[in-house]
Motif scaffolding. Structure first.
Motif, PDB file in Angstrom:
ATOM      1  N   SER A 148       0.807  -1.218   0.000  1.00  0.00           N
ATOM      2  CA  SER A 148       0.000   0.000   0.000  1.00  0.00           C
ATOM      3  C   SER A 148       0.843   1.272   0.000  1.00  0.00           C
ATOM      4  O   SER A 148       0.473   2.263  -0.635  1.00  0.00           O
ATOM      5  CB  SER A 148      -0.977   0.004   1.180  1.00  0.00           C
ATOM      6  N   PHE A 163     -12.791   2.169   4.452  1.00  0.00           N
ATOM      7  CA  PHE A 163     -12.100   1.546   3.321  1.00  0.00           C
ATOM      8  C   PHE A 163     -10.930   0.740   3.859  1.00  0.00           C
ATOM      9  O   PHE A 163     -10.411   1.022   4.923  1.00  0.00           O
ATOM     10  CB  PHE A 163     -11.507   2.597   2.363  1.00  0.00           C
ATOM     11  N   SER A 164     -10.481  -0.214   3.079  1.00  0.00           N
ATOM     12  CA  SER A 164      -9.248  -0.898   3.471  1.00  0.00           C
ATOM     13  C   SER A 164      -8.067  -0.005   3.108  1.00  0.00           C
ATOM     14  O   SER A 164      -8.186   0.897   2.283  1.00  0.00           O
ATOM     15  CB  SER A 164      -9.127  -2.235   2.734  1.00  0.00           C
ATOM     16  N   ASP A 165      -6.945  -0.281   3.698  1.00  0.00           N
ATOM     17  CA  ASP A 165      -5.733   0.471   3.367  1.00  0.00           C
ATOM     18  C   ASP A 165      -5.377   0.322   1.897  1.00  0.00           C
ATOM     19  O   ASP A 165      -4.886   1.251   1.278  1.00  0.00           O
ATOM     20  CB  ASP A 165      -4.553   0.004   4.219  1.00  0.00           C
ATOM     21  N   THR A 206      -7.460  -0.205  -0.713  1.00  0.00           N
ATOM     22  CA  THR A 206      -8.367   0.636  -1.492  1.00  0.00           C
ATOM     23  C   THR A 206      -8.005   2.106  -1.321  1.00  0.00           C
ATOM     24  O   THR A 206      -7.914   2.854  -2.297  1.00  0.00           O
ATOM     25  CB  THR A 206      -9.827   0.391  -1.053  1.00  0.00           C
ATOM     26  N   GLN A 207      -7.776   2.502  -0.094  1.00  0.00           N
ATOM     27  CA  GLN A 207      -7.400   3.898   0.179  1.00  0.00           C
ATOM     28  C   GLN A 207      -6.116   4.287  -0.529  1.00  0.00           C
ATOM     29  O   GLN A 207      -5.982   5.414  -0.978  1.00  0.00           O
ATOM     30  CB  GLN A 207      -7.233   4.122   1.687  1.00  0.00           C
ATOM     31  N   SER A 208      -5.186   3.368  -0.641  1.00  0.00           N
ATOM     32  CA  SER A 208      -3.912   3.667  -1.292  1.00  0.00           C
ATOM     33  C   SER A 208      -4.121   4.111  -2.732  1.00  0.00           C
ATOM     34  O   SER A 208      -3.487   5.063  -3.191  1.00  0.00           O
ATOM     35  CB  SER A 208      -2.997   2.435  -1.272  1.00  0.00           C
ATOM     36  N   LEU A 267      -6.917   5.413  -3.946  1.00  0.00           N
ATOM     37  CA  LEU A 267      -7.619   6.704  -3.903  1.00  0.00           C
ATOM     38  C   LEU A 267      -6.647   7.839  -3.592  1.00  0.00           C
ATOM     39  O   LEU A 267      -6.696   8.892  -4.220  1.00  0.00           O
ATOM     40  CB  LEU A 267      -8.750   6.653  -2.873  1.00  0.00           C
ATOM     41  N   ILE A 268      -5.751   7.616  -2.664  1.00  0.00           N
ATOM     42  CA  ILE A 268      -4.729   8.625  -2.331  1.00  0.00           C
ATOM     43  C   ILE A 268      -3.829   8.891  -3.534  1.00  0.00           C
ATOM     44  O   ILE A 268      -3.433  10.027  -3.786  1.00  0.00           O
ATOM     45  CB  ILE A 268      -3.911   8.183  -1.097  1.00  0.00           C
TER      46      ILE A 268
END
Length: 174
Positions: A84, A116-118, A120-122, A124-125
């Motif tokens: 991530s 969100f999971s890390d 998924t968030q990764s 998005l970030i």
């Protein structure tokens, strides 16, 4: 030491037929190094079909990630595990990132706590506008059908919420 997923090859090949311009990283070419060589900010849809791991699923890992093809003599950034933190370093402008892998969503018990999971968030970030992640295990053949239905609808309508709902309804009719 992860088992091979031959169905994922078929999934990528079949969904790639929906696009005129594409770049495929398959089998031994699906390395982190080759992924980093791509200008990922040029891609509107990015599709991973591989193993996904969470720190919960593998006790020795501290970061969730995706399994890529490892390079035996490669440096740490080409070790076959795209975590991530590495994902957050990408510059994406994708309208959709598809994580067709187990463990890319978040445990039901954790969803209200984290959202969100890390993993998924990764994405998005890193700049992805939407991420399609798994919340359940689904057989490979059905995954191929679901993903292609969603992509077809997404391409037609350019609206993820509409295409996902329509794609899921079409899938559930089968």
């Amino acid at each position: 030491n992860m088992p091979s997923l031959p169905e994922t090859y078929d999934e990528i090949i079949n969904t790639s037929k929906l696009f005129s311009r594409k770049k495929l990283l398959l089998k031994e070419n699906a390395t982190e190094k080759n992924l980093r060589r791509l200008m990922l900010d040029d891609y509107k849809i990015i599709h991973f079909a591989t193993h996904g791991l969470t720190s919960k699923s593998q006790n020795n890992l501290s970061l969730p990630g995706l399994i890529m093809t490892p390079v035996s003599d490669g440096p740490w950034f080409n070790d076959g595990y795209l975590d991530s933190n590495e994902i957050m370093q990408f510059s994406l402008s994708a309208n959709l990132v598809i994580l067709s892998a187990c463990n890319t969503g978040i445990d039901k018990k954790q969803i209200y706590k984290f959202g969100f999971s890390d993993l998924t968030q990764s994405f998005l970030i890193a700049g992805a506008k939407n991420v399609l992640a798994t919340q359940w295990s689904i057989p490979s053949k059905e995954t191929q059908l679901l993903i292609s239905t969603i992509i077809k609808s997404f391409k037609k309508q350019k609206n993820l919420a509409i295409s996902f709902n329509k794609g899921l309804k079409d899938f559930l009719k089968l």
